[in-house]
Motif scaffolding. Structure first.
Motif, short mmCIF file in Angstrom:
data_model
loop_
_atom_site.label_atom_id
_atom_site.label_comp_id
_atom_site.label_asym_id
_atom_site.label_seq_id
_atom_site.Cartn_x
_atom_site.Cartn_y
_atom_site.Cartn_z
N TRP A 111 51.72 29.47 88.05
CA TRP A 111 50.42 30.11 88.15
C TRP A 111 49.69 29.73 89.54
O TRP A 111 49.39 30.56 90.03
N LEU A 112 49.18 28.46 89.44
CA LEU A 112 48.36 28.02 90.64
C LEU A 112 49.24 26.90 91.40
O LEU A 112 49.70 26.06 91.02
N PRO A 113 49.31 27.41 92.73
CA PRO A 113 50.04 26.59 93.52
C PRO A 113 49.23 25.45 94.27
O PRO A 113 49.15 25.10 95.39
N SER A 114 48.72 24.49 93.50
CA SER A 114 48.00 23.49 93.58
C SER A 114 48.75 22.36 94.30
O SER A 114 47.98 21.50 95.12
N ALA A 115 49.97 21.96 94.04
CA ALA A 115 50.44 21.04 94.71
C ALA A 115 49.91 19.57 94.34
O ALA A 115 49.85 18.79 95.24
N SER A 116 49.48 19.22 93.22
CA SER A 116 48.49 18.28 92.84
C SER A 116 49.41 16.80 92.74
O SER A 116 50.40 17.13 92.19
N GLY A 117 48.98 15.85 93.37
CA GLY A 117 49.33 14.52 93.32
C GLY A 117 49.53 14.10 92.02
O GLY A 117 50.58 13.45 91.30
N LEU A 118 48.53 14.33 91.04
CA LEU A 118 48.51 13.78 89.63
C LEU A 118 47.26 15.10 88.94
O LEU A 118 46.27 14.82 88.80
N GLY A 119 48.00 16.20 88.74
CA GLY A 119 47.24 17.26 88.14
C GLY A 119 47.01 16.77 86.52
O GLY A 119 48.07 16.53 86.02
N GLU A 120 45.89 16.84 86.03
CA GLU A 120 45.58 16.64 84.78
C GLU A 120 44.28 17.16 84.24
O GLU A 120 43.56 18.01 85.01
N SER A 121 43.94 17.14 83.08
CA SER A 121 42.82 17.58 82.26
C SER A 121 42.55 19.05 82.38
O SER A 121 41.34 19.44 82.78
N PRO A 122 43.49 19.89 82.29
CA PRO A 122 43.06 21.56 82.13
C PRO A 122 41.95 21.48 81.24
O PRO A 122 42.01 21.09 79.84
N LEU A 123 41.12 22.64 81.61
CA LEU A 123 40.04 22.88 80.72
C LEU A 123 39.59 24.30 80.96
O LEU A 123 39.28 24.76 82.12
N TYR A 124 39.56 24.96 79.94
CA TYR A 124 38.91 26.29 79.82
C TYR A 124 37.76 26.52 79.35
O TYR A 124 37.16 26.00 78.11
N ARG A 125 36.72 27.18 80.14
CA ARG A 125 35.32 27.53 79.53
C ARG A 125 35.17 28.99 79.50
O ARG A 125 35.15 29.72 80.08
N GLN A 126 34.94 29.33 78.00
CA GLN A 126 34.83 30.79 77.76
C GLN A 126 33.65 31.23 78.22
O GLN A 126 33.77 32.73 78.47
N GLU A 127 32.54 30.74 78.25
CA GLU A 127 31.37 31.43 78.57
C GLU A 127 31.38 32.28 80.02
O GLU A 127 30.78 33.13 80.10
N ASP A 128 32.18 31.66 81.01
CA ASP A 128 32.18 32.27 82.14
C ASP A 128 33.82 32.60 82.66
O ASP A 128 34.14 32.86 83.86
N ASP A 129 34.58 32.35 81.58
CA ASP A 129 36.03 32.65 81.81
C ASP A 129 36.53 31.86 82.96
O ASP A 129 37.19 32.44 83.90
N THR A 130 36.32 30.65 83.05
CA THR A 130 36.76 29.76 84.24
C THR A 130 37.54 28.62 83.60
O THR A 130 37.54 28.00 82.59
#
Length: 296
Positions: free
Chosen positions: A9-28
Motif C-alpha cells: 500500500w504505502l512505499p515507506s521503506a521504513s527502517g523499522l515500521g511500527e505502531s500502525p494506528l487508525y483514527r476514525q474521526e478524520d479517517d487518518t
C-alpha cells in the motif's frame, strides 16, 4: 483454514515500521519508523502523496489516539510517555520509567510496544537494546504515576516484550515474549488494573516471532509473525484459524484495524532480510475493535 493475502500500500521503506494506528474521526492513518525517528500521518482520502511526516530527534515507538483531540497523539519515547504535536513535532513529556534497583539499565533498554486499557491506564513494554538480555519489563502509567509491573518477578521480564492488547470485554490481557515465540494470556482486573493467572496462550511454530497484536470483534488475536512474512489469527482457545500472507514483507511487525467498517488490516514491516519496510493492507471478514483512547 481461512487464508488472506495483503497488498502493498504505502512505499515507506521504513527502517523499522511500527505502531500502525487508525483514527476514525478524520479517517487518518499513522505509523512510526523507529529507526529513522519519523512519524507518518496519512489521510486515507489522499494516500501516500498527501502524507505529512514529523521528523524527530528521538525514536517514537508507539502511537495512541488522544480522546477529543486531533492535534496531538499520545506516544512512547525511548524511556517514557509523552504527547506529540502531529504537525509541529513538539513533544511534551508526561512521565519516564525509572529502574530503581539498577539505574544502569536505562542505557540498555528502550520502550517498545504498548496499549491503553478500558479505564485509560497506559501499559507499555520495554526491551533490551541487544534483544537478548531478559531485562525488558511491563510498565503502567496510571494517574500520572509509572509503576514497574514486573518488579520482584523475574518471570515477568523478557528481552523483547510486545503487546499488550485486551479481549473485547477487557478482562483478558495478551502479551508476547517475542524472541521465544510465545504469546501469554492473563486475567485482567479492569477496576484495579492488575493481572493474575498468567499462562501460555500460543507458541508460534517454525521459529515465528510474535510481534504486534490486534484484536477483532470475535475476541480473536491477530499477531504479526515476524520473520515469516505473515499474520496469524488465533482463536480465544489458542488455535490458529486464519493466516494473512504479506508478500515482500518477511519482517512483518504490527497489524492494526481501520477503515470506516474496521475490516481493513494495516500492516507495517521492517527493512531487513529482503523485506521492504513498506506498509501493507488486507481486507478481512471480521471487523476489529477500536483501540482505547488516552484521556488527558
Amino acid at each position: 483454514m481461512k487464508e488472506y493475502t495483503a497488498e502493498e500500500w504505502l512505499p515507506s521503506a521504513s527502517g523499522l515500521g511500527e505502531s500502525p494506528l487508525y483514527r476514525q474521526e478524520d479517517d487518518t492513518f499513522f505509523f512510526a519508523d523507529i529507526k529513522n525517528c519519523l512519524v507518518h500521518c496519512v489521510p486515507l482520502s489522499r494516500g501516500w502523496a498527501g502524507r505529512y511526516t514529523v521528523h524527530l530527534d528521538e525514536p517514537i515507538t508507539r502511537l495512541e489516539i488522544v480522546e477529543g483531540r486531533l492535534d496531538i497523539l499520545a506516544v512512547q519515547t525511548r524511556l517514557g510517555f509523552a504527547l506529540l504535536n502531529s504537525t509541529s513535532g513538539a513533544i511534551q513529556q508526561i512521565a519516564v520509567i525509572r529502574h530503581e534497583e539498577d539505574a544502569s539499565l536505562k542505557d540498555k533498554v528502550r520502550m517498545n510496544d504498548g496499549g491503553i486499557d478500558a479505564r485509560g491506564r497506559w501499559w507499555a513494554g520495554s526491551m533490551a537494546l541487544d534483544e537478548e538480555a531478559a531485562i525488558g519489563r511491563l510498565w503502567r502509567l496510571d494517574g500520572g504515576n509509572v509503576k514497574d509491573m514486573s518488579a520482584g518477578n523475574e518471570d515477568e521480564r523478557a528481552a523483547v516484550i510486545n503487546g499488550p492488547v485486551w479481549s473485547p470485554d477487557g478482562k483478558i490481557m495478551y502479551t508476547c515474549n517475542t524472541p521465544e515465540g510465545k504469546i501469554y494470556q492473563s486475567k485482567y482486573d479492569v477496576e484495579n488494573g492488575t493481572t493474575n493467572n498468567k499462562r501460555l496462550f500460543a507458541h508460534l511454530e517454525d521459529g515465528g516471532m510474535p510481534d504486534g497484536l490486534a484484536v477483532d470483534s470475535e475476541g480473536h488475536i491477530w499477531a504479526a509473525a515476524n520473520s515469516q512474512g505473515k499474520l496469524v489469527r488465533i482463536s480465544p482457545q489458542g488455535e490458529v484459524v486464519a493466516t494473512c500472507v504479506v508478500p515482500g514483507a518477511k519482517m512483518t511487525s504490527c497489524p492494526a484495524f481501520g477503515g470506516k467498517d474496521m475490516k481493513t488490516l494495516f500492516i507495517t514491516s521492517i527493512s531487513a532480510d529482503g523485506s521492504t519496510g513498506n506498509v501493507y493492507r488486507a481486507r478481512v471478514d471480521i471487523p476489529g475493535i477500536p483501540r482505547n483512547e488516552f484521556k488527558l
